[in-house]
Write a protein that holds these residues in place. Structure first.
Motif, mmCIF file in Angstrom:
data_model
loop_
_atom_site.group_PDB
_atom_site.id
_atom_site.type_symbol
_atom_site.label_atom_id
_atom_site.label_comp_id
_atom_site.label_asym_id
_atom_site.label_seq_id
_atom_site.Cartn_x
_atom_site.Cartn_y
_atom_site.Cartn_z
ATOM 1 N N ASN A 79 39.071 -22.780 27.825
ATOM 2 C CA ASN A 79 39.475 -21.453 27.354
ATOM 3 C C ASN A 79 40.560 -20.915 28.261
ATOM 4 O O ASN A 79 40.738 -21.376 29.390
ATOM 5 N N LEU A 87 42.681 -8.079 24.009
ATOM 6 C CA LEU A 87 41.393 -7.624 23.500
ATOM 7 C C LEU A 87 41.616 -6.892 22.182
ATOM 8 O O LEU A 87 42.652 -6.259 21.977
ATOM 9 N N ASP A 95 31.459 -6.675 20.650
ATOM 10 C CA ASP A 95 32.070 -7.480 19.597
ATOM 11 C C ASP A 95 33.239 -8.304 20.124
ATOM 12 O O ASP A 95 33.481 -9.429 19.660
ATOM 13 N N ASN A 96 33.981 -7.757 21.079
ATOM 14 C CA ASN A 96 35.051 -8.529 21.701
ATOM 15 C C ASN A 96 34.490 -9.759 22.403
ATOM 16 O O ASN A 96 34.989 -10.877 22.230
ATOM 17 N N ILE A 97 33.448 -9.562 23.190
ATOM 18 C CA ILE A 97 32.882 -10.676 23.952
ATOM 19 C C ILE A 97 32.244 -11.702 23.025
ATOM 20 O O ILE A 97 32.347 -12.920 23.246
ATOM 21 N N GLY A 98 31.610 -11.235 21.963
ATOM 22 C CA GLY A 98 30.921 -12.141 21.052
ATOM 23 C C GLY A 98 31.778 -12.747 19.962
ATOM 24 O O GLY A 98 31.279 -13.524 19.139
ATOM 25 N N TYR A 99 33.076 -12.446 19.958
ATOM 26 C CA TYR A 99 33.956 -12.887 18.865
ATOM 27 C C TYR A 99 33.925 -14.405 18.684
ATOM 28 O O TYR A 99 33.740 -14.912 17.572
ATOM 29 N N VAL A 115 25.825 -11.988 25.030
ATOM 30 C CA VAL A 115 26.745 -10.895 25.373
ATOM 31 C C VAL A 115 26.149 -10.029 26.478
ATOM 32 O O VAL A 115 26.824 -9.679 27.454
ATOM 33 N N VAL A 143 36.169 -8.090 31.009
ATOM 34 C CA VAL A 143 35.727 -8.326 29.628
ATOM 35 C C VAL A 143 36.455 -9.532 29.038
ATOM 36 O O VAL A 143 35.849 -10.357 28.340
ATOM 37 N N ALA A 144 37.750 -9.666 29.312
ATOM 38 C CA ALA A 144 38.517 -10.809 28.810
ATOM 39 C C ALA A 144 37.955 -12.120 29.350
ATOM 40 O O ALA A 144 37.882 -13.128 28.640
ATOM 41 N N ARG A 147 34.601 -12.825 27.624
ATOM 42 C CA ARG A 147 34.803 -13.333 26.258
ATOM 43 C C ARG A 147 35.029 -14.846 26.269
ATOM 44 O O ARG A 147 34.581 -15.557 25.365
ATOM 45 N N CYS A 148 35.711 -15.323 27.298
ATOM 46 C CA CYS A 148 35.911 -16.769 27.425
ATOM 47 C C CYS A 148 34.652 -17.472 27.927
ATOM 48 O O CYS A 148 34.283 -18.546 27.442
#
Length: 366
Positions: A79, A87, A95-99, A115, A143-144, A147-148
């Motif tokens: 990633n 984001l 929702d961003n993290i779980g995308y 999450v 957070v970015a 998400r990875c």
């Protein structure tokens, strides 16, 4: 043990231009590896090849011992975090993290658990409901990364992720990124042109120049034992002199600089001969400043001079000293003792350093 990432004889050409030239390196599992170099040296090209956005002209890339040549980006266990974090502003933090997990088809309950776990690890528990625009720059960065990391990559690639942050936040995030890497126990490959970022965070660093690696080693190796003139000049601050070897006796080198200074240096095992053109490097912190020449009697190199400027920066303050013959200005770290607290421009001083602190390289050698 098989490294998480192994690049062998990696080369990338764009037409007649060689962006990456026969680079080989490995990154052990769970380590923080940085590629440090100036803009245009090829470091981003390496990262894009690892991620699968570019195919190498030749060479191989292995992740966990398996070649990923011709494997599309979405099929690699890799990633990437970019400088601009991208984001999704219409989604909340959870929702961003779980995308990526939703795209992978994971059950909603399991996504929620992962999450929440990721938010705990990045030190932001209970904020999943908040909007992206409610977060600070440092929180967005975390957070970015989360998400990875919920996708459990074998390798996380970070492309100058601190470049868009202000100076104070960058300093804070350098420590925080290293902490996050340890918390997730994931291999990080980080590219940057900022030497302080690489030195603070990395287990090992590759210094890159014009498509090639000049040296790979720990921060201490690069700083105190540079292999090339480029590394000596690029990593950390140094006084640099050009000149010729007047006398060579083993490790001891007597140099006449182009400006007329005579100094003694060391080759650190490099081959130099009388008459060779060289570049010599001395760190400002290796130079001692004194009011009396007698205090510097133990040093091979001594200069009497005058303070031309004082660059105040708290504990990192520096003075510039011009020798009495007017040949050179030398940067010297200012001691934090009361003895020099009232040093002023124009004050007479003496400076000195040991010959083994002057690294000599053949001129033109990279």
């Amino acid at each position: 043990m098989t490294p998480d990432l192994q690049c062998t004889n990696l080369t990338k050409k764009f037409g007649e231009t060689t962006a990456v030239d026969n680079v080989s390196f490995s990154v052990p599992a769970g380590s923080f590896f940085s590629i440090l170099g100036p803009s245009g040296c090829g470091k981003t090209t390496i990262m894009r090849m690892i991620a699968g956005f570019l195919e190498p002209s030749s060479g191989d890339i292995q992740i966990k011992g398996n070649s990923v040549l011709n494997v599309p980006p979405n099929k690699r266990h890799v990633n990437m975090v970019f400088q601009h974090l991208a984001l999704f502003p219409m989604m909340n933090i959870a929702d961003n993290i779980g995308y990526g997990l939703r795209r992978a088809g994971m059950h909603k309950k399991d996504i929620g658990f992962k999450v929440d776990e990721a938010l705990e690890r990045i030190g932001l528990p209970g904020i999943g409901h908040r909007r992206v625009d409610e977060l600070s720059g440092g929180q967005k960065q975390r957070v970015a990364i989360a998400r990875c990391m919920v996708l459990e990559p074998d390798v996380l690639l970070l492309d100058e992720p601190l470049g868009a942050l202000d100076l104070k936040l960058r300093e804070h995030m350098k420590v925080e990124l290293k902490t996050l890497q340890a918390a997730f126990d994931t291999t990080f490959v980080y590219i940057t042109h900022d030497q302080s970022e690489a030195l603070v965070m990395s287990d090992n660093i590759a210094v890159m120049n014009a498509g090639r690696f000049e040296q790979v080693g720990s921060a201490q190796d690069l700083y105190y034992r540079p292999d090339t003139a480029f590394v000596a000049g690029f990593v950390g601050d140094s006084n640099r002199w050009s000149g010729k070897v007047v006398k060579q006796d083993g490790e001891n080198t007597l140099v006449q600089t182009t400006s007329g200074l005579t100094l003694r240096g060391a080759t650190q095992g490099r081959s130099l001969s009388q008459g060779d053109t060289i570049d010599a490097f001395v760190r400002p912190e290796a130079i001692r400043i004194a009011h009396n020449a007698e205090d510097l009697a133990s040093f091979d190199n001594q200069i009497s001079g005058t303070v031309t400027s004082i660059l105040f920066n708290g504990a990192a303050s520096r003075v510039m000293v011009r020798d009495t013959e007017g040949h050179e200005e030398v940067a010297v770290n200012l001691p934090q003792s009361g003895e020099f607290a009232n040093l002023t421009k124009g004050a007479p001083v003496h400076i000195g350093w040991a010959s083994d602190q002057a690294n000599c390289f053949s001129a033109g050698a990279s």
